[in-house]
Design a protein around this motif. Structure first.
Motif, PDB file in Angstrom:
ATOM      1  N   LEU A 122       0.851  -1.194   0.000  1.00  0.00           N
ATOM      2  CA  LEU A 122       0.000   0.000   0.000  1.00  0.00           C
ATOM      3  C   LEU A 122       0.885   1.243   0.000  1.00  0.00           C
ATOM      4  O   LEU A 122       1.774   1.372   0.851  1.00  0.00           O
ATOM      5  CB  LEU A 122      -0.891   0.003   1.245  1.00  0.00           C
ATOM      6  N   VAL A 123       0.662   2.117  -0.976  1.00  0.00           N
ATOM      7  CA  VAL A 123       1.362   3.408  -0.999  1.00  0.00           C
ATOM      8  C   VAL A 123       0.346   4.488  -0.634  1.00  0.00           C
ATOM      9  O   VAL A 123      -0.596   4.749  -1.391  1.00  0.00           O
ATOM     10  CB  VAL A 123       1.976   3.697  -2.392  1.00  0.00           C
ATOM     11  N   LEU A 124       0.529   5.093   0.527  1.00  0.00           N
ATOM     12  CA  LEU A 124      -0.356   6.187   0.957  1.00  0.00           C
ATOM     13  C   LEU A 124       0.194   7.483   0.373  1.00  0.00           C
ATOM     14  O   LEU A 124       1.277   7.944   0.757  1.00  0.00           O
ATOM     15  CB  LEU A 124      -0.400   6.253   2.485  1.00  0.00           C
ATOM     16  N   GLY A 125      -0.526   8.052  -0.581  1.00  0.00           N
ATOM     17  CA  GLY A 125      -0.045   9.251  -1.257  1.00  0.00           C
ATOM     18  C   GLY A 125       0.729   8.880  -2.511  1.00  0.00           C
ATOM     19  O   GLY A 125       1.955   8.951  -2.535  1.00  0.00           O
TER      20      GLY A 125
ATOM     21  N   VAL B 289      -2.980   2.108  -4.025  1.00  0.00           N
ATOM     22  CA  VAL B 289      -2.525   3.493  -3.873  1.00  0.00           C
ATOM     23  C   VAL B 289      -3.688   4.363  -3.402  1.00  0.00           C
ATOM     24  O   VAL B 289      -4.825   4.161  -3.833  1.00  0.00           O
ATOM     25  CB  VAL B 289      -2.027   4.015  -5.250  1.00  0.00           C
ATOM     26  N   THR B 290      -3.391   5.339  -2.531  1.00  0.00           N
ATOM     27  CA  THR B 290      -4.390   6.366  -2.225  1.00  0.00           C
ATOM     28  C   THR B 290      -3.984   7.668  -2.895  1.00  0.00           C
ATOM     29  O   THR B 290      -2.798   7.991  -2.983  1.00  0.00           O
ATOM     30  CB  THR B 290      -4.535   6.616  -0.708  1.00  0.00           C
ATOM     31  N   CYS B 291      -4.964   8.396  -3.387  1.00  0.00           N
ATOM     32  CA  CYS B 291      -4.711   9.700  -4.000  1.00  0.00           C
ATOM     33  C   CYS B 291      -6.050  10.420  -4.148  1.00  0.00           C
ATOM     34  O   CYS B 291      -7.096   9.856  -3.842  1.00  0.00           O
ATOM     35  CB  CYS B 291      -4.031   9.552  -5.368  1.00  0.00           C
ATOM     36  N   SER B 292      -6.004  11.660  -4.638  1.00  0.00           N
ATOM     37  CA  SER B 292      -7.240  12.400  -4.907  1.00  0.00           C
ATOM     38  C   SER B 292      -7.897  11.874  -6.179  1.00  0.00           C
ATOM     39  O   SER B 292      -7.226  11.266  -7.012  1.00  0.00           O
ATOM     40  CB  SER B 292      -6.957  13.879  -5.143  1.00  0.00           C
TER      41      SER B 292
ATOM     42  N   LEU C  90       3.343  -4.588   3.249  1.00  0.00           N
ATOM     43  CA  LEU C  90       4.154  -3.395   3.530  1.00  0.00           C
ATOM     44  C   LEU C  90       3.347  -2.154   3.175  1.00  0.00           C
ATOM     45  O   LEU C  90       2.610  -2.158   2.183  1.00  0.00           O
ATOM     46  CB  LEU C  90       5.451  -3.430   2.706  1.00  0.00           C
ATOM     47  N   ILE C  91       3.473  -1.130   4.005  1.00  0.00           N
ATOM     48  CA  ILE C  91       2.837   0.162   3.716  1.00  0.00           C
ATOM     49  C   ILE C  91       3.927   1.225   3.655  1.00  0.00           C
ATOM     50  O   ILE C  91       4.753   1.337   4.575  1.00  0.00           O
ATOM     51  CB  ILE C  91       1.811   0.539   4.810  1.00  0.00           C
TER      52      ILE C  91
END
Ligand code: NDP
Length: 366
Positions: free
Chosen positions: A178-181, A203-206, A242-243
Motif C-alpha cells: 500500500l502506498v499512501l499518497g 494506492v491512495t490519491c485524490s 508493507l505500507i
C-alpha cells in the motif's frame, strides 16, 4: 552495496561567468519566497578532495523540503553537518543555494575519480555539506529535465523499500503493498518501482490523480477524498505486507492496522519528526526526544505483530545505477508535471508551495 566511486561534490547551480563565480539563485536569510535572490557572483565550487567532481547543471528537481529549507526547516541539522565543531558564526551558511537533485555533465574530476570523465552526462543528489554525494550516469533515454527529477525521490524510495523494508526484485511478486499518497514525486516513483518488481500495489490519491497513478501501474486506487480512507481500504479485502506512508500525521494511527500481523509486515513512514525536533530543541535534545519517540512506537507496534519504521533519504550511486537500468528498459519513466526556466525559479517555488503535486517540478537551467 559499498559505493567505491563515491565523490564529494560542491555544486548545484548554473553557468560559470568567470573562473571564480557563477550565476545562481541564493538566499541570504530564511523566509518566504522574496528571500530568493538571483546572483551573478555566487562562488564557483572548487575541488577540495581527489574524489570530487564538479558538475555543470542543466536541470534541477525541486522537492517539498526545498521550500521548507527556504523557511529555515532543518537549519540546526544541516548546520551541524556543515560545521560539526560549531566553530563558524551563526549565519555562515549564507549565501545558501537550495536544491537537492540535478542532472548535468561532469566539468572537472578530482585526481582519484576513475568512474567518471569530463563530459559524462550524470544525475545525482547532492548535499551542500559535501559529506556524501553519489553520482550516477544519466539514463540515456531521459532528457536532463526528466533525469533531474529522479535522484532524490528514487533514492528515498529505494532506501525505504529496500534498505528499511527489505524488498528486492526477487521477493516482491508475492507481496501486497500500500502506498499512501501515490500522486506526488515519491509516490509516482514508488508505484513504478514496485510494479517493475511485480508487487500488487494499492494506492491512495485524490480523484483527479486516479488516472495518473493507474497509468503508472497501480492495481487498486482509492480516492481519499471520497470518504474515510481506512474503510475504503478495508473494503478491498486482504491485508498488506508493507505500507509506504508519504502522508504522515493521522495516517500512522490507523494504517498499521491494515498490515498482516505476525508475518513480518512493515509500516514505513517518510514523515518523521527528527529534523523538526532538532530545529525546536537543538540537535542533541532533539535526537534524545526523537529516539524516545521512535523506540516507544516500535515497541507499541511489535506488540501488535507488525514492524514500525521510519524511512529516510539515503544517497546511493549503485541504487541510481539499478534504477537507471529500469529506466533504460522502459519500466520506469520520469513524471514531470511542470518545468520552469532558470529566471522563473521563484515561480517554481510557488508551484511547490501550492501542493497537490502530480509528479515533479523541475527547473531548466540551460
Ligand atoms: P509531493 O508534494 O510531491 O506529493 C504529495 C502528494 O500527496 C500530492 O500528490 C498530494 O496531492 C498527495 N496527498 C496529499 N494528502 C493526501 C492524502 N491524505 N492521501 C493521499 N494523498 C495525499 O511530496 P513528495 O512525494 O515529494 O514527498 C512526500 C512526503 O515525503 C513529504 O512529506 C516529504 O517531506 C517526505 N519525504 C521524506 C523524506 C525522508 O528522507 N524522510 C525524503 C523525501 C520525502 P493532493 O493534495 O492533490 O491529494
Amino acid at each position: 552495496k559499498a559505493c567505491w566511486r563515491c565523490s564529494h561534490t560542491r555544486l548545484f547551480s548554473a553557468t560559470r561567468v568567470c573562473s571564480s563565480t557563477m550565476t545562481a539563485w541564493v538566499i541570504e536569510k530564511y523566509g518566504s519566497n522574496e528571500v530568493l535572490r538571483f546572483s551573478k557572483d555566487a562562488p564557483f565550487p572548487v575541488i577540495n578532495y581527489p574524489n570530487e567532481v564538479i558538475v555543470k547543471v542543466f536541470a534541477a528537481g525541486l522537492n517539498p523540503i526545498d521550500v521548507s529549507m527556504r523557511g529555515g526547516h532543518g537549519a540546526a541539522t544541516f548546520s551541524m553537518q556543515r560545521d560539526p565543531l560549531n566553530v563558524l558564526q551563526s549565519g555562515s551558511e549564507f549565501p545558501l543555494i537550495l536544491g537537492r537533485e540535478v542532472s548535468g555533465t561532469i566539468m572537472e574530476c578530482g585526481l582519484d575519480v576513475k568512474y567518471f570523465r569530463e563530459g559524462d552526462e550524470v544525475n545525482l543528489r547532492n548535499l551542500f555539506t559535501s559529506h556524501v554525494c553519489l553520482v550516477s550516469h544519466k539514463p540515456k533515454s531521459m532528457t536532463h529535465t526528466e533525469a533531474a527529477g529522479v535522484p532524490y525521490v528514487a533514492t528515498t524510495v529505494w532506501s525505504a523499500l529496500v534498505n528499511t523494508g527489505g524488498l528486492t526484485e526477487d521477493n516482491c511478486a508475492t507481496k501486497r503493498i500500500l502506498v499512501l499518497g501515490g500522486s506526488g514525486g515519491v509516490g509516482t516513483f514508488a508505484i513504478q518501482l514496485l510494479k517493475a518488481w511485480g508487487a500488487h500495489v494499492t494506492v491512495t490519491c485524490s480523484r483527479d490523480a486516479q488516472q495518473l497513478v493507474g497509468a503508472l501501474g497501480a492495481d487498486c486506487v482509492v480516492d481519499y477524498t471520497a470518504g474515510p480512507v481506512k474503510d475504503q481500504l478495508e473494503a478491498l479485502g486482504g491485508k498488506f505486507d508493507l505500507i509506504l506512508d508519504t502522508i504522515g500525521g493521522q495516517t500512522e494511527h490507523w494504517a498499521p492496522g491494515l498490515l498482516k500481523p505476525w508475518s513480518g509486515s512493515t509500516y514505513i513512514t517518510l514523515v518523521t519528526p527528527f529534523v523538526h525536533n532538532a530545529d525546536v530543541l537543538g540537535v542533541a535534545d532533539g535526537m534524545v526526544k526523537t529516539a524516545a519517540l521512535w523506540t516507544s512506537r516500535v515497541f507499541k507496534h511489535i506488540a501488535k505483530g507488525v514492524h514500525y519504521r521510519w524511512g529516510f533519504f539515503a544517497a546511493s550511486g549503485p541504487a541510481l545505477d539499478e534504477i537507471g537500468a529500469l529506466v533504460q528498459a522502459g519500466q520506469i519513466q520520469a513524471v514531470v508535471e511542470e518545468t520552469f526556466n532558470f529566471p522563473r525559479v521563484p515561480e517554481a517555488f510557488q508551484r511547490m508551495e501550492k501542493g497537490h503535486a502530480r509528479g515533479k517540478t523541475v527547473v531548466q537551467i540551460t
